[in-house]
Design an enzyme around this catalytic site. Sequence first.
Site, PDB file in Angstrom:
ATOM      1  N   ASP A 261       0.745  -1.288  -0.077  1.00  0.00           N
ATOM      2  CA  ASP A 261       0.107  -0.068  -0.007  1.00  0.00           C
ATOM      3  C   ASP A 261       0.997   1.269   0.032  1.00  0.00           C
ATOM      4  OD1 ASP A 261      -2.119   1.722   0.011  1.00  0.00           O
ATOM      5  OD2 ASP A 261      -3.169   0.994   1.674  1.00  0.00           O
TER       6      ASP A 261
HETATM    7  C1  BGC Z   1      -4.813   3.314  -0.184  1.00  0.00           C
HETATM    8  C2  BGC Z   1      -4.897   2.426  -1.354  1.00  0.00           C
HETATM    9  C3  BGC Z   1      -4.873   3.140  -2.535  1.00  0.00           C
HETATM   10  C4  BGC Z   1      -3.417   4.002  -2.423  1.00  0.00           C
HETATM   11  C5  BGC Z   1      -3.202   4.804  -3.635  1.00  0.00           C
HETATM   12  C6  BGC Z   1      -3.825   4.221  -0.166  1.00  0.00           C
HETATM   13  O1  BGC Z   1      -3.720   5.201   0.878  1.00  0.00           O
HETATM   14  O2  BGC Z   1      -4.943   2.566   1.149  1.00  0.00           O
HETATM   15  O3  BGC Z   1      -6.051   1.693  -1.308  1.00  0.00           O
HETATM   16  O4  BGC Z   1      -4.710   2.212  -3.670  1.00  0.00           O
HETATM   17  O5  BGC Z   1      -3.527   4.698  -1.349  1.00  0.00           O
HETATM   18  O6  BGC Z   1      -3.866   5.950  -3.715  1.00  0.00           O
END
Ligand code: BGC
Length: 744
Positions: A261
């Site tokens: 993530d």
């Molecule tokens: C989220 C993800 C997301 C990523 C990219 C993170 O803060 O938890 O689900 O895909 O950001 O934007």
Amino acid sequence: MKKLFFGIALLAALPAAGNTPVYLDDSKPLDERVEDALGRMTLREKINIIHAQSKFSAPGVPRLGIPELWCTDGPMGVRPEVLWDEWDQACWTNDSCTAFPSLTALAATWDPEMSRLYGKSIGEEARFRNKCVILGPGINVYRTPLNGRNFEYMGEDPYLISQMVVPYVQGVQSNGVAACVKHFALNNNEINRHTSNPIVDDRTLYEIYLPGFRAAAQEGGAWSFMGGYNLFRGEHASYNPILMNDILKGEWQWDGAVISDWGAVHDTRTAVSGGLDMEFGSWTDGLSNGRSNAYDNYFLAEPYLKGIQDGTYGTDELDDKVRRVLRLTMRTAMDRKRPFGSMGSDEHVEACRRIGEEGVVLLQNRGGLLPIDLGKTRRIAVIGENAIKMMTVGGGSSSLKARYEVTPLDGLRARVGDKAEIVYARGYVGDPTGEYNGVVTGQDLNDPRSADELKEEALRVAREADIVLFFGGLNKSNHQDCEDSDRETMDLPYGQNELIEALAKANPNLAVINISGTGVAMPWTSKVAAIMQAWYLGNETGNALASLLLGDVNPSGRLPYTYYASLDQVGAHRLGEYPGHPGVDELGNEVMDMPYNEGVFVGYRFTDKNKLKPTFPFGHGLSYTRFEYGKPTVDRSSGSGNDVFTVTVPVTNVGDREGKEVVQLYISDLKSSVERPVKELKGFRKVSLKPGETAEVSFEIGRDALSYFDAEKHCWVYEPGDFEALTGASAGDIRGKVRFRVTE
Ligand code: BGC
């Protein structure tokens, strides 16, 4: 002399004319191509492709013609382009997308074909935008109604999630775009999301929290997974050796790439060994603090390279990561046969509307208040902020720049035309803003009037109408349906409960349309005639809702989670372990330990066990027609050494209009050596029936549906004994039972 050497080296690296190297030859098996490319790469090139070069891309290997790998959010539409190094908008004028309904709405269709359509459509948009990976779907289990990201997920039941995630993944990937199934695993709350340390036993893990991910990996063939921010047994999920190495890549033999993530990596050593393949979003210190050379300072960048050079790390792990990233790139950016995709097409608008219409759940309809009969209705009062608020902007990373958004009020006005008068009153002011990372709805929802003035106007408008439609619920601002924070209570915000009660007194013909992605407390159910659970439905919100409220479409959505009356009915809260208590992880860092004391008893498994009566049960949903169930029967057949049981139940449409019923099959293990849930969903089918028509609905029950996970033996156990097949319209509305015996 030096120059000559350089020239010879370069020539050796480039393919000879007319002689396509194996890695570029797509007639060759994938793994042969991967090995060939791997063998040509330098150490630095290998390091380069396993971490980001910008917010959403990794660089590929330019020298070998291996292209960049571009990711995008996900999961309900393709995120607008952001700047190279910032979350702010790149301000493109051609990146407005189709905003599809939230994934809870999709799950509420209980129709895997809707999921395939969803995946195919969003994949086409991602492909058109030249993305290789779409960061979705999200399938974390709905453990508490407070989780700020429930709207991005598919509800509480592992079987329902599994059935819905597989076609989504397949639909996306039919475009040569990878699904990135997230957030693996146990990312069940947003509060303390970087330090939450779920303490979960193996049985609970395998029976409740893993099945959706296993299905996505093995049946859906997902090409990538995203690790969660949270920890599990003291180690961060994105590089958790149990989750990534032992289970995902070991037991499930999965060959895809694990993407962190954004900002979920905190350490090089564990990221190297814990099964993470690509690092994104770190900057140098979490998600928001950066330096200009941030990408070189990623944990899997220079620190890893140096560690290999000084002998701290070997290269086996690196090669495994590189193979997986190459595989992902070859399946997507290097697939020359993938279709070109499309964006904002009429087909996508149609898909958006159909999925929305199939997902909305009619929870209550006393006296047949709905659908609105325009022949008898002179004036419709529409009340509430959510009738006019655009919802595609907000909620965190799933926020979208939609091509357009039809609000409920606009949808109703367009559908009703001059056949009745529609009078709108705001009723309350909730969140008048509408901005996320520079995308604005363009609405100015500020209202200078006092709460009393707004309420008074709403009550007057309600009194003078034949029917009142209250559009309320949550929105996508902080502490509502929004990433990075959980809700603080199950109650509706902005004084809506009081307003609803007052409206019910002012006019008994009140329908509450609750727009949210998660359950809210509804202390007024006995006082209002009709209740509809509408989710965030994307571009076509207003049109989909109008067609349901007017009866052009017969509601057929069913709840993908239990609609609790209060937090006291939720295992995570009743057993007192949310949001956890302070502890320390393996490195001595402070974490929030969160024992999942309810074990496998999540959702209806918990309310069943404790004989609690939720406001509406899992699987519940009404129609404008009625269905009757006959007696289920069971047949046994033996194939390839295993017994297979076929449960069949007749279902008849006994009302006067065509409609769809979701026939549900639950299994109950009558005597087991371990305590099992009273019943568990093991089959469902959505059938469309004309008035008077009957369908014989059959379900096959095999070993998987009858087994439990034995943590000590670390395997599924299929135990002889008596079972019961329960057929019905929801977990709280079982219409028939039949027993059968497993003798093996
Ligand atoms: C989220 C993800 C997301 C990523 C990219 C993170 O803060 O938890 O689900 O895909 O950001 O934007």
